[in-house]
Structures are given as C-alpha cells and as structure tokens.
Scaffold this active site. Sequence first.
Site, short mmCIF file in Angstrom:
data_model
loop_
_atom_site.label_atom_id
_atom_site.label_comp_id
_atom_site.label_asym_id
_atom_site.label_seq_id
_atom_site.Cartn_x
_atom_site.Cartn_y
_atom_site.Cartn_z
CD GLN A 64 -2.41 -1.34 2.74
OE1 GLN A 64 -3.61 -1.23 2.92
NE2 GLN A 64 -1.58 -1.61 3.73
CD GLU A 119 -6.66 3.70 12.66
OE1 GLU A 119 -6.77 4.69 13.38
OE2 GLU A 119 -7.20 3.58 11.56
CG ASP A 139 -2.50 -4.48 9.19
OD1 ASP A 139 -3.48 -3.74 9.40
OD2 ASP A 139 -1.77 -4.39 8.19
CG ASP A 170 -4.31 -12.83 3.47
OD1 ASP A 170 -4.96 -11.78 3.39
OD2 ASP A 170 -4.73 -13.93 3.06
CB ALA A 171 -7.09 -11.23 7.92
CG ASP A 188 -10.29 -1.30 11.85
OD1 ASP A 188 -10.88 -0.52 11.07
OD2 ASP A 188 -9.46 -0.92 12.69
#
EC number: 2.5.1.79
Length: 306
Positions: A64, A119, A139, A170-171, A188
């Site tokens: 990202q 976060e 995350d 990776d979830a 989230d």
Amino acid sequence: MGELYQVLFHNGNGFSKVHCEPINQKESNGDQKEDSWFEEELDADLKWSFALNRVLHRGTSEYQDIALLDTKRFGKVLVIDGKMQSAEVDEFIYHEYLIHPALLCHPNPKTMFIMGGGEGSAAREAFKHKSLDKVVMCDIDQEVVDFCRKHLTANHEAFRNIKLNLVINDAKAELEERDEKFDIIVGDLADPVEGGPCYKLYTKSFYENILKPKLSDNGIFVTQAGPAGVFTHKEASDQPLCIEAAKLDKKIAERIEGELLYLNGASFVSSTILNKTVTKTLKNETHVYTEDNARFIHGQGVAYRI
C-alpha cells in the site's frame, strides 16, 4: 508558484498524475502566503480538500501507499492508497461503533480477532472491556503497523497491552491456519481497492467458508462494509442482536473500564434507523460480492502546497 507534493496518486491501477494549479495568495501586509492542502477524489465529479500544517510521513510498503498528514482541522490523518482512513479528532466515533456494539451484544466475550486494524484504534477500544482475555490483531502490512505504532500516540498503550497478540499476515490465511474459534471477529479493513490486499475479505465465499466456522457459539462478526440496515440483519445472522437502549447502557456501565466519548444505548439504537431512501435502496439491492464480480472503490489523493 507552489510546489506539488506527490504523496499519493493511487487509482487502483498504479500511480496516476494529478495536476494542481498553484494559487498565489497574499497576506494583508503584502507578503506571499503559502497553504498546503490534501485533496481526495471521491468520484469523477466530486473531491474534498483539507488544509494541512505539514506532511508528517509518506512512503510505499509492499502492499500500500501510506501517508500521515497533520491537518489544521482534524489533527493527524492516516491516508492509505489515497483514501483517508481515520482522523485524530473524530476517529473515536467510527471505532466505538465498530467495536463496542458487538462486544456488548455478546453474553460474555473472551476472545477477539481483528482483521486489519494496524493503526491500533480498534484494539484500544476493545481493551476497555474487562471480560476480554485475548485480542489477536492480524494486519498484512508490517510497515503500516510500525508506522502507526510510532506516530499515533493515542494508541501506544494498546500496542503495549499484554492481551494483544499482534500477527503480521494475510487475515484470510491466518484464520484458515488457526484451529481456535473467537467470540468476536472484526473487519477493520481498508476499502476494497482493485489490486489492494483487502477485497477478498469482503466476499461471500470468505464469510461462509472461512470466517463463520471460526466463530464460537454466540459468536459475532462485524465489519466496516458501507451501509447496512436492521431490516436485513436476520438474513445474515443465526439470531437477532439485542439493541434495546436501556440494556445497552447497563452493559456499558458494567463491562467497560473508562468512559466512551460517543456511543450510548440511545445513539446505538438511533443508528439502526435508516431514512426512506437508504432503506429502499438496500431492499432492492441484489448484488452479492464475490471474487468474480467484486465492486472496487476507485479514488486518488494528492497533497499539495499553494
């Protein structure tokens, strides 16, 4: 002329160019005034802009594009893939609504799995519940987690909490690999940007085949997923949830350490009442989100100085 800050130019297909024309402004004494702005494209014909103090951090991870902006109105703002994720001044509203209703509707939650949440704000809110023994926060992006742990001071205690099990993975893969079940699973996640890491976590097959089997008896799943309504919640749940204001206020008083800033029983109940237009739109919605026919969020952001 002003300098263009090339912070984020992401539209799902790599980087795109955004042109901003500098505007010369003068103070009352005749000196040149420089303002910095962040601009995000919400749609082809709609943008919004936020005045900046400065760009605190910018970078690109494996997955990202990331930026932390210091805005004049909303404090520190986290931006991922060109889209604002949360703002320091009001992120508690989103995170209180994301975390507390599910925990309050569960009879005795002990374990939670957070998909994303890098976060740290979701974990921060979860740790206000005295019953929780374990919170797994998974995350995919180590750089985002390290970045937020360093810069978002409001969440420092959450990252240090001994009940937190932080996993970089990776979830989807993490849930598949784990044998345990969870009382609460939270999504989230960032929006499903094409080419981004999250869109498969919004699909019907993921919910049915991977996520639901990982919920314990009376388990609850909640996700950031756009609009939803009480008229269709039974279609996705095995049993309805308690949404009585007085009962929720009683649970908040009994279960939560500290004070919530936004959520109480009445505000939660009121949030389930949708206006006529949204209700009609949801009732007529027939699209099922799958990996083959995903609807992606497109947008781009740019910070610039004028």
